[in-house]
Enzyme design. Structure first.
Site, PDB file in Angstrom:
ATOM      1  CG  HIS A 190      16.074  31.929  32.087  1.00  0.00           C
ATOM      2  ND1 HIS A 190      16.974  31.141  30.602  1.00  0.00           N
ATOM      3  CD2 HIS A 190      17.312  33.283  32.270  1.00  0.00           C
ATOM      4  CE1 HIS A 190      17.709  32.047  30.633  1.00  0.00           C
ATOM      5  NE2 HIS A 190      17.944  32.733  31.124  1.00  0.00           N
TER       6      HIS A 190
HETATM    7  C1  UD1 Z   1      20.258  35.455  35.302  1.00  0.00           C
HETATM    8  C2  UD1 Z   1      20.710  36.411  34.718  1.00  0.00           C
HETATM    9  C3  UD1 Z   1      20.876  35.348  33.302  1.00  0.00           C
HETATM   10  C4  UD1 Z   1      21.231  34.311  33.725  1.00  0.00           C
HETATM   11  C5  UD1 Z   1      20.524  33.794  34.295  1.00  0.00           C
HETATM   12  C6  UD1 Z   1      20.262  32.208  34.285  1.00  0.00           C
HETATM   13  C7  UD1 Z   1      21.507  38.549  34.986  1.00  0.00           C
HETATM   14  C8  UD1 Z   1      20.454  40.110  34.871  1.00  0.00           C
HETATM   15  N1  UD1 Z   1      21.159  37.356  34.807  1.00  0.00           N
HETATM   16  O1  UD1 Z   1      18.948  35.391  35.251  1.00  0.00           O
HETATM   17  O2  UD1 Z   1      21.455  36.037  32.547  1.00  0.00           O
HETATM   18  O3  UD1 Z   1      20.846  33.829  31.886  1.00  0.00           O
HETATM   19  O4  UD1 Z   1      20.255  34.019  35.574  1.00  0.00           O
HETATM   20  O5  UD1 Z   1      19.430  31.660  35.266  1.00  0.00           O
HETATM   21  O6  UD1 Z   1      22.063  38.731  35.779  1.00  0.00           O
HETATM   22  N2  UD1 Z   1      15.380  33.204  41.755  1.00  0.00           N
HETATM   23  C9  UD1 Z   1      14.829  32.068  42.963  1.00  0.00           C
HETATM   24  N3  UD1 Z   1      15.692  31.067  43.256  1.00  0.00           N
HETATM   25  C10 UD1 Z   1      17.231  31.076  42.401  1.00  0.00           C
HETATM   26  C11 UD1 Z   1      17.355  32.403  42.133  1.00  0.00           C
HETATM   27  C12 UD1 Z   1      16.668  32.734  41.251  1.00  0.00           C
HETATM   28  O7  UD1 Z   1      13.878  32.077  43.486  1.00  0.00           O
HETATM   29  O8  UD1 Z   1      18.129  30.678  42.767  1.00  0.00           O
HETATM   30  C13 UD1 Z   1      14.366  33.980  40.907  1.00  0.00           C
HETATM   31  C14 UD1 Z   1      14.579  35.276  42.011  1.00  0.00           C
HETATM   32  O9  UD1 Z   1      14.373  35.524  43.168  1.00  0.00           O
HETATM   33  C15 UD1 Z   1      13.610  36.626  40.601  1.00  0.00           C
HETATM   34  C16 UD1 Z   1      13.813  35.576  39.424  1.00  0.00           C
HETATM   35  O10 UD1 Z   1      14.429  34.077  39.450  1.00  0.00           O
HETATM   36  O11 UD1 Z   1      12.191  36.176  41.124  1.00  0.00           O
HETATM   37  C17 UD1 Z   1      15.451  35.767  38.208  1.00  0.00           C
HETATM   38  O12 UD1 Z   1      16.436  35.896  39.237  1.00  0.00           O
HETATM   39  P1  UD1 Z   1      18.188  36.550  38.317  1.00  0.00           P
HETATM   40  O13 UD1 Z   1      19.322  36.310  39.206  1.00  0.00           O
HETATM   41  O14 UD1 Z   1      17.398  37.950  39.322  1.00  0.00           O
HETATM   42  O15 UD1 Z   1      17.907  36.884  37.185  1.00  0.00           O
HETATM   43  P2  UD1 Z   1      17.620  35.247  36.316  1.00  0.00           P
HETATM   44  O16 UD1 Z   1      16.556  35.725  35.296  1.00  0.00           O
HETATM   45  O17 UD1 Z   1      17.644  33.993  37.074  1.00  0.00           O
END
Ligand code: UD1
Length: 369
Positions: A207
């Site tokens: 991820h």
């Molecule tokens: C975040 C953390 C990362 C951790 C990861 C575990 C930061 C900078 N990054 O990254 O350190 O390893 O979590 O997963 O804080 N999304 C969904 N549903 C959710 C959560 C996210 O659809 O429940 C989508 C968001 O809308 C976005 C993408 O997934 O498009 C990324 O989510 P985001 O929380 O920004 O970062 P992660 O890549 O999950």
């Protein structure tokens, strides 16, 4: 009166760190823990399912910030958490790990003179292109108390000029979650549910933006996974970010055609059941590098560096270049992968050490007042 402690829970990797501390603080009688969920992760699979698995109650406060750019996420968490922190003024604020909500809440606490504790302090990848590295550096500068998982954490903090009295090595709290739930994890039998034989399959998680956000990075990884899938069955619980990118770049169908089992993100107990029964893990996660070291499972980490070097020095983790993934899989299957040992204080008793340290520091504060 028990001291109140805010515990910040934000994203998937936080929940298994918050849960053991919540349970230990509550059982101590000396502290009243309150869970603040920022809402950085909001899908059922990425959040609620973990609360259920880890026996956590509904959060006391839910900030519902959701996604956004880094600045939006950090800013929205700060604005929302400041209101809660001002109204509730906890005696301690505990932030965990290295996600955007960690640094956002640490900043709020520091400015309101609420003592901030960072659980999992001192880890450094020395790669500032990683958003988590920025979060780690900033959080550790702001924190009053730094709870480290390993000696490299203590050394990094000392080198950055953090006074020794702020630092306590408590060990690795994630493994407390594993030990708390060990029997239930063993009873899960998750491999069978996916038609997998224990000890014969690999589990994949990816991820990191650096691996999945650009087609030039993700496509060669998919090509290697196709080849690896010809050598052993692979199960891949797909993170929402990765799912979107695989579809955007037209790579999803290739993984399906190669026979990988692509599933939704899996909650804590079935996930650990899958990991503990795997022949190997292929990952870019931070926490899985530690869990595999604890369980003595070969971990092939698709990153250029790690903030968790002890998993390489003492454990079963190795950094693998994307183009050498299949070669590394062959090494494992040939029985040539090194085994390791559990680092000191990775023993399922970290939460207890945290409570003792907080008790000692609370008494010191009262004496000073
Ligand atoms: C975040 C953390 C990362 C951790 C990861 C575990 C930061 C900078 N990054 O990254 O350190 O390893 O979590 O997963 O804080 N999304 C969904 N549903 C959710 C959560 C996210 O659809 O429940 C989508 C968001 O809308 C976005 C993408 O997934 O498009 C990324 O989510 P985001 O929380 O920004 O970062 P992660 O890549 O999950």
């Amino acid at each position: 009166m028990p001291a109140t402690v805010h515990l910040i829970a934000a994203a998937r990797p936080n929940f298994m760190k918050v849960a053991p501390l919540y349970h230990a603080l509550k059982a101590s009688g000396d502290f009243t823990p309150r869970i603040v969920h920022t809402g950085q992760h909001y899908d059922f699979n990425m959040s609620d399912a973990f609360f259920v698995d880890l026996g956590l109650p509904e959060p006391d406060y839910h900030l519902n910030v959701g996604g956004g750019t880094h600045a939006e996420q950090v800013g929205n968490v700060m604005i929302a958490y400041e209101k809660v922190a001002m109204a509730d003024r906890p005696d301690w604020l505990v932030v965990v790990g290295d996600v955007n909500s960690t640094v956002a809440c640490a900043m709020v606490g520091a400015k309101l003179w609420i003592p901030v504790v960072h659980l999992e302090a001192g880890l450094r990848s020395r790669d500032r292109r990683m958003p988590e590295e920025i979060n780690r550096l900033a959080t550790d500068v702001l924190a009053d108390v730094l709870w480290t998982p390993s000696p490299d954490g203590d050394e990094n903090l000392a080198n950055e000029g953090i006074p020794a009295e702020r630092i306590t090595r408590v060990g690795n709290i994630m493994l407390d979650s594993y030990e708390l739930l060990r029997e239930r994890i063993e009873a899960e039998n998750a491999p069978a549910r996916f038609g997998l034989e224990p000890g014969t399959y690999g589990i994949v998680t990816l991820h990191r933006p650096s691996n999945v956000d650009q087609k030039e990075m993700l496509e060669p990884l998919v090509a290697q996974l196709e080849k690896a899938a010809a050598r052993l069955p692979l199960i891949f619980p797909v993170h929402p970010r990765t799912r979107k990118k695989l579809h955007d770049f037209g790579l999803w169908a290739r993984l399906e055609a190669a026979g990988l089992t692509l599933v939704e993100p899996v909650s804590y107990r079935p996930f650990m059941s899958l990991v503990s029964n795997a022949r190997l893990c292929i990952t870019d996660s931070g926490g899985i590098q530690e869990e595999t070291t604890y369980l003595d499972i070969p971990c092939l980490t698709l990153r250029e560096n790690t903030e968790r070097p002890i998993t390489i020095l003492e454990g079963t983790n190795r950094l693998v270049k994307p183009e050498r993934l299949v070669e590394a899989v062959e090494t494992v299957l040939g029985g040539q992968w090194p085994s390791g040992r559990r680092p000191d204080l990775w023993d399922g008793k970290t939460a207890q050490r945290c409570v003792e340290d907080l008790r000692r520091r609370t008494a010191l504060r009262h004496a000073a007042e």
